[in-house]
Design a protein around this motif. Structure first.
Motif, mmCIF file in Angstrom:
data_model
loop_
_atom_site.group_PDB
_atom_site.id
_atom_site.type_symbol
_atom_site.label_atom_id
_atom_site.label_comp_id
_atom_site.label_asym_id
_atom_site.label_seq_id
_atom_site.Cartn_x
_atom_site.Cartn_y
_atom_site.Cartn_z
ATOM 1 N N ASP A 94 16.051 4.924 1.537
ATOM 2 C CA ASP A 94 14.870 4.433 2.233
ATOM 3 C C ASP A 94 13.876 5.574 2.402
ATOM 4 O OD1 ASP A 94 15.775 5.990 4.438
ATOM 5 O OD2 ASP A 94 16.926 4.301 5.206
ATOM 6 N N ARG A 95 12.693 5.262 2.940
ATOM 7 C CA ARG A 95 11.627 6.255 3.043
ATOM 8 C C ARG A 95 12.062 7.468 3.852
ATOM 9 N NH1 ARG A 95 7.684 7.402 6.819
ATOM 10 N NH2 ARG A 95 5.731 8.297 5.958
ATOM 11 N N ALA A 96 12.689 7.238 4.996
ATOM 12 C CA ALA A 96 13.080 8.351 5.853
ATOM 13 C C ALA A 96 14.069 9.275 5.153
ATOM 14 C CB ALA A 96 13.674 7.816 7.156
ATOM 15 N N ARG A 97 15.021 8.675 4.451
ATOM 16 C CA ARG A 97 16.026 9.482 3.759
ATOM 17 C C ARG A 97 15.405 10.234 2.580
ATOM 18 N NH1 ARG A 97 19.689 13.099 3.776
ATOM 19 N NH2 ARG A 97 21.245 12.946 2.118
ATOM 20 N N LYS A 98 14.484 9.603 1.890
ATOM 21 C CA LYS A 98 13.805 10.282 0.777
ATOM 22 C C LYS A 98 13.048 11.506 1.266
ATOM 23 C CE LYS A 98 13.125 5.916 -1.736
ATOM 24 N NZ LYS A 98 13.982 6.094 -2.912
ATOM 25 N N LEU A 99 12.314 11.355 2.368
ATOM 26 C CA LEU A 99 11.568 12.486 2.926
ATOM 27 C C LEU A 99 12.505 13.577 3.423
ATOM 28 C CD1 LEU A 99 8.774 10.568 4.857
ATOM 29 C CD2 LEU A 99 8.447 12.059 2.878
ATOM 30 N N GLU A 100 13.629 13.177 3.969
ATOM 31 C CA GLU A 100 14.613 14.162 4.433
ATOM 32 C C GLU A 100 15.165 14.970 3.264
ATOM 33 O OE1 GLU A 100 18.962 14.263 6.734
ATOM 34 O OE2 GLU A 100 17.866 12.377 6.501
ATOM 35 N N ALA B 171 2.091 11.000 3.562
ATOM 36 C CA ALA B 171 3.440 10.507 3.872
ATOM 37 C C ALA B 171 3.996 11.148 5.137
ATOM 38 C CB ALA B 171 4.377 10.774 2.698
ATOM 39 N N ARG B 172 3.490 12.347 5.476
ATOM 40 C CA ARG B 172 3.930 13.043 6.684
ATOM 41 C C ARG B 172 2.716 13.415 7.523
ATOM 42 N NH1 ARG B 172 7.425 16.421 3.218
ATOM 43 N NH2 ARG B 172 9.593 15.731 3.426
ATOM 44 N N ALA B 173 2.940 13.543 8.811
ATOM 45 C CA ALA B 173 1.866 13.966 9.705
ATOM 46 C C ALA B 173 1.767 15.483 9.784
ATOM 47 C CB ALA B 173 2.090 13.409 11.103
ATOM 48 N N GLU B 174 2.758 16.193 9.189
ATOM 49 C CA GLU B 174 2.755 17.650 9.192
ATOM 50 C C GLU B 174 3.120 18.131 7.796
ATOM 51 O OE1 GLU B 174 6.831 16.461 9.258
ATOM 52 O OE2 GLU B 174 5.186 15.845 10.559
ATOM 53 N N ILE C 87 3.561 6.273 -7.683
ATOM 54 C CA ILE C 87 5.020 6.235 -7.479
ATOM 55 C C ILE C 87 5.363 6.767 -6.093
ATOM 56 C CG2 ILE C 87 7.214 7.253 -8.217
ATOM 57 C CD1 ILE C 87 6.093 7.176 -11.098
ATOM 58 N N ALA C 88 4.691 7.850 -5.698
ATOM 59 C CA ALA C 88 4.949 8.426 -4.375
ATOM 60 C C ALA C 88 4.578 7.449 -3.267
ATOM 61 C CB ALA C 88 4.167 9.726 -4.220
ATOM 62 N N ARG C 89 3.482 6.749 -3.452
ATOM 63 C CA ARG C 89 3.085 5.780 -2.417
ATOM 64 C C ARG C 89 4.138 4.679 -2.277
ATOM 65 N NH1 ARG C 89 -2.856 3.084 -1.419
ATOM 66 N NH2 ARG C 89 -2.276 1.921 0.449
ATOM 67 N N ARG C 90 4.686 4.255 -3.384
ATOM 68 C CA ARG C 90 5.711 3.212 -3.325
ATOM 69 C C ARG C 90 7.020 3.743 -2.741
ATOM 70 N NH1 ARG C 90 7.522 -0.900 -8.237
ATOM 71 N NH2 ARG C 90 9.113 -2.017 -7.033
ATOM 72 N N GLN C 91 7.345 4.988 -3.074
ATOM 73 C CA GLN C 91 8.622 5.560 -2.647
ATOM 74 C C GLN C 91 8.612 6.029 -1.199
ATOM 75 O OE1 GLN C 91 11.617 6.124 -4.335
ATOM 76 N NE2 GLN C 91 10.920 4.943 -6.110
ATOM 77 N N ILE C 92 7.545 6.739 -0.804
ATOM 78 C CA ILE C 92 7.546 7.356 0.527
ATOM 79 C C ILE C 92 6.284 7.041 1.332
ATOM 80 C CG2 ILE C 92 9.102 9.242 -0.109
ATOM 81 C CD1 ILE C 92 6.628 11.024 -0.488
ATOM 82 N N GLY C 93 5.425 6.178 0.803
ATOM 83 C CA GLY C 93 4.260 5.745 1.565
ATOM 84 C C GLY C 93 3.022 6.603 1.416
#
Length: 236
Positions: A93-99, A155-158, A206-212
């Motif tokens: 999911d998005r959170a896990r991908k960003l992690e 995708a991130r605020a920081e 692709i990034a927008r679809r994967q992690i927003g």
């Protein structure tokens, strides 16, 4: 002085080269206009190494040139590609991908993507007849990144991507004009620019679809894959 400070900060952001001191705090978004200029500098260093190694076998020339680029940039774009490949390929999911993308460890997806990209650059640079084109591809591959920052959500605020997010329309337009203009005047440059733009837009979508949205890693991946796409067209 203001523009010189912005140029220096852009160099600090995109390379490991000494850039001297700046007279004021410069937000990263204000440096966007200078990204293709720094890209041209990186390309010039790579081109000089490739030219100097011209009597060596093409494979050795490509390896030396790519190694020079990695040293100058600190492999930041390659790191971005590897992090994206690991996150997009390994997260559910998005959170896990960003992690995963934030994790400094290299996974199998990232290692595979990194190896393929480096092999492609080595082969393409080694096959070039005119290494000066590397100056134009270095500039152009960074020229559209400010536009991606404007057009895509963060995708991130920081993080680095968010820090550079406040790119003005004027800065993005100047960057696009400088970098794209440098590539268009090269033989086959218009087709190469189209390939570069398609590759970078594809990475962003692709990034927008994967992690927003986009991150610094996404921008790094877009730069590297866009440059490779341009070199493929030029080397035909």
């Amino acid at each position: 002085m203001r523009r010189l400070d912005e140029l220096r900060v852009a160099g600090m952001l995109l390379t490991r080269l000494p850039m001297g001191r700046v007279a004021r705090v410069v937000p990263m978004g204000e440096t966007a206009w200078a990204w293709p200029l720094i890209g041209a500098l990186v390309g010039a260093i790579i081109a000089a190494v490739a030219w100097g190694a011209g009597d060596l076998p093409p494979l050795v020339t490509g390896v030396l040139a790519v190694a020079a680029g990695l040293l100058v940039t600190g492999a930041m774009h390659e790191d971005g590609l590897a992090d994206c490949a690991d996150g997009f390929g390994g997260g559910r999911d998005r959170a896990r991908k960003l992690e995963i993308m934030r994790d400094s460890r290299l996974g199998s997806y990232g290692a595979a993507a990194l190896c393929l990209a480096l092999l492609a650059k080595v082969a393409l640079i080694g096959a070039l007849d005119d290494t000066l084109v590397l100056i134009a591809t270095g500039a152009a591959s960074r020229a559209l990144l400010p536009a991606l920052q404007q057009l895509m959500p963060q995708a991130r605020a920081e993080g680095l991507g968010a820090g550079a997010a406040a790119v003005g329309q004027g800065g993005a337009a100047v960057a696009a004009g400088l970098g794209c203009g440098a590539l268009v005047i090269c033989p086959g440059g218009l087709a190469a620019l189209l390939a570069l733009a398609i590759a970078q837009a594809g990475v962003a979508l692709i990034a927008r679809r994967q992690i927003g949205g986009v991150t610094g890693d996404v921008l790094g991946a877009a730069q590297l894959l866009g440059e490779i796409a341009a070199l493929i067209i030029i080397s035909r």
